[in-house]
Design a protein around this motif. Structure first.
Motif, PDB file in Angstrom:
ATOM      1  N   TYR A 190       1.542   3.379 -10.646  1.00 56.51           N
ATOM      2  CA  TYR A 190       0.774   2.160 -10.932  1.00 56.51           C
ATOM      3  C   TYR A 190      -0.614   2.247 -10.309  1.00 56.51           C
ATOM      4  O   TYR A 190      -1.629   2.002 -10.959  1.00 56.51           O
ATOM      5  N   ILE A 195      -6.874   5.359  -8.630  1.00 56.24           N
ATOM      6  CA  ILE A 195      -6.815   5.670  -7.201  1.00 56.24           C
ATOM      7  C   ILE A 195      -6.127   7.034  -7.017  1.00 56.24           C
ATOM      8  O   ILE A 195      -5.035   7.243  -7.528  1.00 56.24           O
ATOM      9  N   ALA A 244       0.756  -0.545   3.144  1.00 57.16           N
ATOM     10  CA  ALA A 244       1.387  -1.762   2.641  1.00 57.16           C
ATOM     11  C   ALA A 244       2.741  -1.979   3.312  1.00 57.16           C
ATOM     12  O   ALA A 244       3.089  -3.088   3.700  1.00 57.16           O
ATOM     13  N   ASN A 266       2.050  -3.147   6.685  1.00 49.82           N
ATOM     14  CA  ASN A 266       1.457  -4.490   6.692  1.00 49.82           C
ATOM     15  C   ASN A 266       2.488  -5.604   6.733  1.00 49.82           C
ATOM     16  O   ASN A 266       2.247  -6.647   7.310  1.00 49.82           O
ATOM     17  N   TYR A 294       1.557  -8.337   9.386  1.00 52.47           N
ATOM     18  CA  TYR A 294       1.175  -9.707   9.015  1.00 52.47           C
ATOM     19  C   TYR A 294       1.594 -10.719  10.066  1.00 52.47           C
ATOM     20  O   TYR A 294       1.045 -11.812  10.154  1.00 52.47           O
ATOM     21  N   PRO A 335       4.928  -4.624 -14.968  1.00 52.32           N
ATOM     22  CA  PRO A 335       4.021  -4.374 -13.847  1.00 52.32           C
ATOM     23  C   PRO A 335       4.791  -4.296 -12.525  1.00 52.32           C
ATOM     24  O   PRO A 335       5.716  -5.068 -12.294  1.00 52.32           O
ATOM     25  N   VAL A 336       4.410  -3.333 -11.694  1.00 49.34           N
ATOM     26  CA  VAL A 336       5.148  -3.065 -10.459  1.00 49.34           C
ATOM     27  C   VAL A 336       4.747  -4.069  -9.375  1.00 49.34           C
ATOM     28  O   VAL A 336       3.580  -4.409  -9.235  1.00 49.34           O
ATOM     29  N   GLU A 337       5.721  -4.510  -8.617  1.00 49.25           N
ATOM     30  CA  GLU A 337       5.415  -5.381  -7.471  1.00 49.25           C
ATOM     31  C   GLU A 337       5.133  -4.503  -6.254  1.00 49.25           C
ATOM     32  O   GLU A 337       5.919  -3.620  -5.929  1.00 49.25           O
ATOM     33  N   ILE A 338       4.013  -4.717  -5.598  1.00 49.69           N
ATOM     34  CA  ILE A 338       3.700  -3.925  -4.395  1.00 49.69           C
ATOM     35  C   ILE A 338       3.412  -4.851  -3.219  1.00 49.69           C
ATOM     36  O   ILE A 338       2.276  -5.221  -2.963  1.00 49.69           O
ATOM     37  N   PRO A 339       4.467  -5.232  -2.496  1.00 46.32           N
ATOM     38  CA  PRO A 339       4.230  -6.095  -1.337  1.00 46.32           C
ATOM     39  C   PRO A 339       3.375  -5.365  -0.303  1.00 46.32           C
ATOM     40  O   PRO A 339       3.563  -4.159  -0.093  1.00 46.32           O
ATOM     41  N   GLY A 340       2.435  -6.062   0.302  1.00 51.40           N
ATOM     42  CA  GLY A 340       1.626  -5.453   1.361  1.00 51.40           C
ATOM     43  C   GLY A 340       0.257  -4.977   0.906  1.00 51.40           C
ATOM     44  O   GLY A 340      -0.588  -4.664   1.725  1.00 51.40           O
ATOM     45  N   ILE A 341       0.037  -4.896  -0.418  1.00 51.64           N
ATOM     46  CA  ILE A 341      -1.320  -4.598  -0.905  1.00 51.64           C
ATOM     47  C   ILE A 341      -1.786  -5.818  -1.693  1.00 51.64           C
ATOM     48  O   ILE A 341      -1.116  -6.234  -2.632  1.00 51.64           O
ATOM     49  N   THR A 382      -7.518  -5.991  -2.700  1.00 54.55           N
ATOM     50  CA  THR A 382      -7.626  -4.610  -2.191  1.00 54.55           C
ATOM     51  C   THR A 382      -7.432  -3.595  -3.308  1.00 54.55           C
ATOM     52  O   THR A 382      -8.190  -2.625  -3.432  1.00 54.55           O
ATOM     53  N   LEU A 383      -6.405  -3.834  -4.121  1.00 52.90           N
ATOM     54  CA  LEU A 383      -6.145  -2.919  -5.240  1.00 52.90           C
ATOM     55  C   LEU A 383      -7.376  -2.792  -6.127  1.00 52.90           C
ATOM     56  O   LEU A 383      -7.836  -1.688  -6.445  1.00 52.90           O
ATOM     57  N   SER A 407      -0.032 -10.441  -2.553  1.00 52.48           N
ATOM     58  CA  SER A 407       0.322  -9.047  -2.817  1.00 52.48           C
ATOM     59  C   SER A 407       0.424  -8.808  -4.321  1.00 52.48           C
ATOM     60  O   SER A 407       0.802  -9.697  -5.079  1.00 52.48           O
ATOM     61  N   VAL A 408       0.123  -7.585  -4.714  1.00 55.20           N
ATOM     62  CA  VAL A 408       0.119  -7.214  -6.126  1.00 55.20           C
ATOM     63  C   VAL A 408       1.465  -7.557  -6.788  1.00 55.20           C
ATOM     64  O   VAL A 408       2.494  -6.978  -6.441  1.00 55.20           O
ATOM     65  N   ASN A 409       1.412  -8.515  -7.684  1.00 58.13           N
ATOM     66  CA  ASN A 409       2.561  -8.930  -8.501  1.00 58.13           C
ATOM     67  C   ASN A 409       3.791  -9.426  -7.733  1.00 58.13           C
ATOM     68  O   ASN A 409       4.791  -9.786  -8.348  1.00 58.13           O
ATOM     69  N   GLU A 452      -2.282  -8.167 -15.342  1.00 61.55           N
ATOM     70  CA  GLU A 452      -2.627  -6.891 -15.983  1.00 61.55           C
ATOM     71  C   GLU A 452      -3.924  -7.038 -16.773  1.00 61.55           C
ATOM     72  O   GLU A 452      -4.807  -6.183 -16.723  1.00 61.55           O
TER      73      GLU A 452
END
Lengths: 457, 254
Positions: free
Chosen positions: A404, A410, A422, A425, A429, B87-93, B97-98, B141-143, B155
């Protein structure tokens, strides 16, 4: 190398430490208070009786400490490198260039090889806040010392006894009633690495009623040679008070580190611990707390990010002694290369500690096929009206997340680094102290980049 | 802009694409329709460069560049964008930032200067407004914890921010209610306002999205091959007759 005798559950204390303790006694020449002498006497007997743990002892199952005991580490009480102006200068530069602790606070106490270094410290204190080196406090603050010193940390193993025998210096922090101290108190322990030494830092933190403070303990080394840090911090928090404690184990990758933080919580008080392990060859942390008053609350956050042949072992113990308390624990680990991690989270809910809420979670990210983690929750519940949850996970970088990020332009390396960051984080947090959180976050990214660069070669 | 020649792709030893031919020119919007399992998502993922697909034979050319030789990030830097079906879930970003990282990497690749924080923020605000999104999502966080509709909208937001040359939308309509569908379609049509160096591929199971994003061409992907191509009327015909109608025709085509 010391001759050591290994029995089933016990490694006998070597002649080396017994002999050095005798030398130290002569050296001190009776200059220590009587009640400390008593503590030492009891501790010596205990050390001879219990020795050091082998892997047959359940709490030390995954951590082999033989190589620590085998080495003849010179007790830093008997060395004088800390007096050397070049080493003091070098320490000053190390602090100034330290990614995490530089420019954090105006309150700072520095110890080189366990000795207090006045010229690098700033222990400016107010009427409501006593902050001074422990050795000085032993003489000047006898009342608080007698009430609290060695009252919470039990001797659970030979290392604890060793600290009682050899402790050199550390801090006494006494936050009096109704005191809100916003400036964090930074305590820095530096291993000079001039010789293979053992330092035994010892801290005592006492927080009165309705007060609040923040303490940051950090451990660094000037040289990459084997050293041993064996530290104990005791903390007592009185009613309606809040203490936030940070620990950074950032010593060289040849260092051995055994650390214990023992906390006692009174009614409606709150202890929040943030425990970071980045350095050290073998690191063992015991973080123990007794929730000893109704409405007390503890939060344990941890992050270990290790590589190479590092071994990190975090043992935590949350003891719910009274009803209506809350404990929350969240530890995350990132293990690269050939590193190894151990997490053991013990929760005890005593009989009568009804309405206890206890949460625990440990998540691990393995960055290499050779990295390994052993994780275990340990619940002992003797009350019936409680809510306890626990969980542990071990995983790798998620390929779908990686794709992704890459599909957004990236680079793979950057994407991996972002994902590791991440992961970290999620636990960072919880650091409400933003300047420190940003520094730690940057540090994690840099660690990751170093690991990725090595992979390229 | 994009030329796919005789593309055969396997996933875990199973042939999913069995010789796909497709040509998309600058300025065009193509719809690729087909029943479940026909290979639509595989085609979209292979264009974007996802790993795990075995390219047995065939070629993909993008502006005279052999796409199959490039990792996904290089494709993105050339202006290819995939709006994910899931769409992928990315906790922490965080979303911010993405996007900031992505935009600056793409700009760097194009020899442009990085955006500063203010420029970036005002650009994000402008695009978010178009998609009726609230600013608080930037720090989220992303998604992570997004509803299906929010994810799809995110998206399209990323797409508008990155301003791709070739946008591939993989079932962006699935799971959307009619209001969300309109907002998403509106986002795509914004991108369509300037097609001077751009093309769009809309992959969809249903015709309804094509009421709002009107395609220039419609292709039917069935059993790993494009079995029928036509204009927008073809989509309506499929809607009326269903895919079964093609299954009987499959044998006579090609």
């Amino acid at each position: 190398m010391a001759e050591i005798i290994i029995k089933k559950n016990k490694i006998d204390v070597s002649e080396w430490y017994l002999k050095n303790f005798e030398i130290l006694e002569q050296h001190n020449n009776g200059s220590i208070p009587d009640f400390i002498k008593t503590i030492k006497k009891i501790s010596l007997q205990k050390l001879i009786d219990i020795g050091f743990p082998t892997q047959k002892v359940e709490d030390w199952k995954y951590t082999n400490i033989i190589q620590i005991i085998e080495k003849n580490f010179k007790p830093s009480n008997l060395t004088e490198y800390w007096k050397n102006s070049e080493i003091i200068e070098k320490s000053k530069r190390a602090i100034e260039s330290d990614q995490i602790i530089s420019n954090l606070s105006s309150l700072q106490l520095v110890f080189i090889d366990g000795h207090f270094i006045e010229q690098l410290s700033n222990a400016q204190k107010s009427q409501n806040l006593e902050l001074l080196p422990l050795q000085k406090a032993l003489k000047e603050k006898t009342e608080i010392i007698q009430n609290h010193f060695n009252k919470y940390a039990q001797i659970e193993n030979g290392f604890n006894a060793l600290n009682n025998l050899f402790f050199s210096d550390g801090i006494l922090l006494n936050v009096k009633d109704n005191t809100i101290e916003d400036e964090p108190i930074v305590v820095i322990f530096i291993q000079s690495g001039e010789e293979e030494q053992i330092i035994n830092p010892r801290n005592l933190i006492v927080v009165g009623n309705n007060s609040k403070a923040r303490v940051i303990e950090t451990f660094i080394s000037l040289k990459n040679i084997p050293n041993f840090t064996n530290t104990i911090t005791e903390i007592f928090i009185s009613e309606n008070s809040f203490l936030e404690h940070f620990k950074f184990q950032n010593e060289s990758l040849s260092s051995y580190h055994i650390g214990k933080i023992q906390t006692q919580l009174e009614k409606n008080s709150n202890f929040t611990s943030h425990n970071f392990t980045f350095g050290g060859l073998i690191t063992r942390n015991d973080i123990n707390i007794v929730l000893d008053g109704e409405g007390a609350e503890s939060h344990f956050y941890g992050l270990y990010f290790v590589k190479d042949k590092q071994h990190v072992d975090n043992h935590t113990l949350v003891d719910h002694a009274k009803p209506h308390c809350l404990s929350n624990e969240f530890y995350k680990g990132i293990l690269a290369e050939n590193s190894r991690g151990v997490f053991n989270g013990k929760i005890i809910v005593r009989k009568g500690a009804q309405k206890t809420n206890a949460y625990q979670s440990n998540k691990n990210l393995l960055l290499s096929g050779n990295a390994k983690i052993d994780t275990k929750p340990q619940l002992e519940i003797f009350a019936d009206d409680v809510r306890c949850t626990h969980g542990a996970t071990v995983g790798q970088i998620d390929e779908d997340s990686l794709f992704y990020l890459r599909s957004r332009g990236i680079d793979e390396k950057n994407a991996r680094s972002l994902l590791v960051n991440a992961f970290a984080n999620e636990v960072l947090y919880n650091m409400t102290f933003e300047p420190l959180r940003n520094k730690v976050s940057d540090f994690v990214i840099e660690q990751m980049n170093q690991i990725l660069q090595k992979l390229d070669k | 802009m994009l030329k796919i020649k005789d593309l055969v792709v396997k996933v875990e030893d199973k042939e999913i694409l069995k010789g796909v031919n497709l040509e998309v020119n600058t300025g065009e919007v193509h719809a690729i329709m087909g029943p479940n399992g026909s290979g639509k998502s595989t085609l979209a993922n292979v264009i974007a460069g996802k790993e795990g697909y075995e390219i047995v034979s065939g070629e993909i050319w993008y502006k005279d560049i052999n796409l199959l030789e490039l990792p996904p990030e290089e494709r993105a830097k050339l202006g290819i964008f995939l709006a994910f079906q899931y769409p992928v879930e990315i906790p922490g970003i965080s979303n911010a930032t993405l996007l900031k990282t992505a935009i600056n990497e793409i700009r760097k690749a194009r020899g442009e200067e990085e955006l500063d924080a203010m420029e970036f923020l005002s650009l994000m605000r402008e695009k978010m407004k178009l998609l009726e999104m609230t600013e608080e999502m930037l720090s989220r966080s992303v998604n992570a914890g997004f509803s299906g509709g929010e994810k799809k909208r995110n998206e399209i937001f990323q797409m508008l921010m990155l301003e791709p040359k070739l946008a591939v939308l993989d079932e962006t309509d699935s799971g959307l209610d009619i209001d969300a569908l309109k907002i998403v379609a509106n986002g795509v049509n914004l991108l369509r306002q300037d097609m001077s160096d751009r093309a769009i591929i809309v992959v969809t199971h249903y015709q309804r999205l094509l009421n709002y994003i009107i395609p220039d061409f419609v292709h039917v992907l069935y059993n790993g091959r494009i079995v029928k191509s036509g204009n927008k009327e073809l989509a309506l015909e499929l809607e009326a007759k269903g895919y079964d109608w093609l299954k009987s025709e499959d044998k006579v085509t090609v």
